[in-house]
Design a protein around this motif. Structure first.
Motif, PDB file in Angstrom:
ATOM      1  N   VAL A  18      32.112  33.083  35.140  1.00 55.59           N
ATOM      2  CA  VAL A  18      33.190  33.950  34.684  1.00 55.59           C
ATOM      3  C   VAL A  18      32.966  33.982  32.954  1.00 55.59           C
ATOM      4  N   SER A  20      27.676  47.597  35.977  1.00 52.07           N
ATOM      5  CA  SER A  20      27.766  46.579  36.774  1.00 52.07           C
ATOM      6  C   SER A  20      26.832  46.949  38.264  1.00 52.07           C
ATOM      7  N   PHE A  38      30.748  37.280  36.235  1.00 47.10           N
ATOM      8  CA  PHE A  38      31.665  38.319  35.901  1.00 47.10           C
ATOM      9  C   PHE A  38      32.066  38.190  34.529  1.00 47.10           C
ATOM     10  N   MET A  70      37.770  39.262  42.698  1.00 46.44           N
ATOM     11  CA  MET A  70      36.853  38.352  42.251  1.00 46.44           C
ATOM     12  C   MET A  70      36.849  36.975  43.120  1.00 46.44           C
TER      13      MET A  70
END
Length: 618
Positions: A193, A77, A143, A130
């Motif tokens: 997402v 990440s 994400f 989030m």
């Protein structure tokens, strides 16, 4: 690079296209595999690594990868400013890229940016985090939620916490994209997402059904072209006795790996190098799939096949035409021509037969004899009494109940049996008694040689022989005054009429083809005598083994001639068994019961007394 671009999978093209216009993408299917990565010098990468590279190329400036085991993966990440600061922080390792050519792995973490954000393993922490990122102004952020199978429970019985996760996701989607048509940033990517799951059925349908913000992308097993390219890229890693540079060998190997993931093909390559003996790819595939180097089909020889009629006829009497038809099917399978006219992949069952005729004439016996001849064991004949499958929902017993239903964990009786014993004869006895819905399952088996069970696992029938038996027309056919050829033609026509006119399923009949084998009525006394003698061998063996005694007849021909005459022709061989039990076995059992201590080592003489026609023992 242009050549590599042409190797991009269709599913990845759809993912990249939808990544610029959707708020969420669900990837499901073969998500645990490795994939050709054009953005990583043509190496093979795990799905997550591949997605992250493609998302960044698509314009996403930051990517945050999460699963509920590792939380936020710091090594995969990008560093994102912490909006909230729940306790807990953990560094986790990322996946590896696959480079089979030189045997080395390069870690995706080598160039990863350190991330000091909390890990948020608990979904109750991650989902609000989030949402806060997006509400706090995060832009061009992706994400990626891995192992999404394990976020939600039963879609019909979500807990309050799971409903909250779903609400947060829905709210996140609404705020992740801009629909200001006049904005200069209208064409720019916004937040997204991505949910990665093996089975999209484990994602609540309320999230994606009829939701224009969400796209679903199926990741299939590698197509033939992908398998071929993977083999070509890494052929130096495969050790087999054939020349893989030969186009025919290479093409046959590619076809043999249909249904394999690239990871499984890589494992096959490792197995070829670990295996002490260099073998053909056929044996290597058998070793990988079944744990056996040699298929029983490979152990057949021309010499053994020359005995097939004689071996089968030892157990099945008076059915020469049926035995000859079975021999033709076995030879076709042995020579590799089975199903070849339909598909060069040859994934169909080795043979398909439909036995029809009166009761007790040897249909089931021939199936057992065939299993013993080909697979070396009569128990390799797996029998299903289709009268037990006469209800509409009975198909669930064969392939297993769907998820959420009672018995799902147990799987299906048919699919479990074939997984346990892939080299076998599968006998569907009295098929006309099964519910019509059951017959639909056989269409896929006979056409593609595979069937998917309730758990979603694909079971191969490519090494099996499928035999159906039926008494269709037995009550309507009168053998008096008819020749054997006429009787067989009548039975075959009755079967065709049954499938076409009554069941309205001519497609199943087409898949069986001309493999309908009609059995004759047994009418000749000598054939009945032969059957009676063959069946009595089991009684002789039992007495010899348990009581150490020998059974002998004063006049064997007269004894079995009487048995055959008393049984009559109406019930065939099954009537013979009943008569043998009534006339010999029952009185013999009583006689031995009275003399158990004094018969070891003796000969027990069986005499047919006249005129009362009873059997005496001495």
């Amino acid at each position: 690079m242009a050549e590599n671009a042409t190797r991009q999978s269709p599913w990845l093209e759809k993912f990249n296209r939808d990544a610029g216009i959707k708020s969420s993408i669900i990837l499901f299917g073969n998500t645990g595999d490795i994939y050709f990565d054009t953005l990583n010098n043509g190496k093979y990468s795990p799905l997550i690594n591949l997605l992250i590279r493609n998302l960044k190329q698509r314009g996403y400036e930051k990517v945050l990868k999460w699963d509920r085991v590792s939380g936020i993966d710091a090594k995969l990440s990008d560093k994102i400013e912490v909006i909230s600061n729940p306790s807990g922080s953990e560094q986790t390792s990322g996946g590896n890229d696959y480079d089979l050519g030189d045997g080395s792995d390069s870690s995706a973490a080598d160039n990863a940016q350190s991330n000091n954000a909390p890990s948020h393993k608990d979904p109750a922490e991650f989902f609000p985090y989030m949402m806060q990122l997006i509400m706090g102004g995060a832009k061009k952020t992706a994400f990626v939620l891995d192992y999404s199978d394990y976020i939600f429970g039963n879609a019909n019985a979500l807990s309050d916490a799971e409903r909250q996760y779903l609400t947060v996701l829905g709210k996140t989607l609404q705020d992740s994209q801009s629909y200001n048509m006049l904005s200069p940033d209208f064409d720019a990517v916004n937040n997204i997402v991505v949910l990665v799951t093996k089975n999209n059925a484990l994602i609540p349908p309320a999230y994606y059904l009829n939701n224009p913000l969400v796209s679903t992308v199926n990741v299939p097993l590698p197509a033939r072209t992908e398998r071929s390219q993977f083999l070509n890229d890494n052929k130096s890693c495969l050790k087999i006795s054939q020349n893989i540079g030969d186009k025919k060998i290479f093409d046959d190997l590619t076809d043999a790996l249909d249904g394999f993931s690239l990871k499984e093909i890589a494992q096959l390559m490792k197995l070829s190098r670990q295996n002490g003996e260099t073998v053909t790819f056929e044996k290597l595939v058998n070793l990988y799939k079944y744990g056996e180097k040699v298929s029983p089909w490979e152990e057949l020889s021309k010499e053994k096949l020359s005995e097939v009629e004689e071996r089968l006829s030892r157990r099945v009497k008076g059915q020469e035409q049926a035995v000859e038809k079975v021999k033709d099917v076995i030879i076709r399978a042995y020579t590799g021509f089975s199903g070849l006219q339909h598909s060069a992949k040859q994934k169909k069952p080795k043979g398909t037969l439909f036995f029809v005729g009166p009761t007790g004439v040897g249909k089931t016996e021939l199936a057992k004899a065939l299993a013993e001849f080909v697979f070396g064991d009569e128990n390799a004949c797996i029998r299903f009494d289709m009268s037990e499958y006469n209800h509409e929902q009975s198909d669930q017993r064969l392939v297993g109940a769907p998820p959420g239903y009672v018995g799902y964990e147990a799987g299906g009786q048919l699919t479990n049996a074939v997984k346990e014993k892939p080299f076998c004869v599968i006998l569907f006895d009295e098929i006309e008694k099964a519910h019509g819905r059951i017959l639909d399952k056989f269409l896929q088996i006979l056409e593609d040689g595979r069937l998917t069970d309730g758990k979603g696992e694909t079971v191969s029938f490519a090494e099996t022989i499928i035999i159906f038996t039926s008494n269709i027309g037995a009550a309507d056919v009168n053998p008096s005054g008819m020749e054997e050829k006429q009787i067989r033609e009548t039975f075959v026509n009755k079967v065709k009429e049954h499938f076409v006119s009554e069941l309205k399923r001519p497609e199943l009949l087409n898949r069986i083809g001309d493999n309908i084998v009609a059995f004759n009525f047994i009418s000749e006394p000598k054939v009945f005598v032969q059957i009676a003698k063959a069946k009595f061998v089991a009684v002789e063996d039992f007495v010899r083994e348990k009581y150490k005694a020998e059974l002998v007849f004063a006049d064997e021909d007269a004894a079995f001639g009487f048995i055959a005459k008393k049984a009559g022709v109406a019930n065939g061989g099954r009537g013979l068994l009943n008569t043998i039990e009534t006339c010999i076995v029952n009185p013999l059992a009583e006689w031995i019961f009275m003399r158990t201590d004094g018969i070891e080592g003796r000969q027990i003489k069986i005499t047919l007394t006249e005129p009362i026609f009873e059997f005496d023992f001495a």
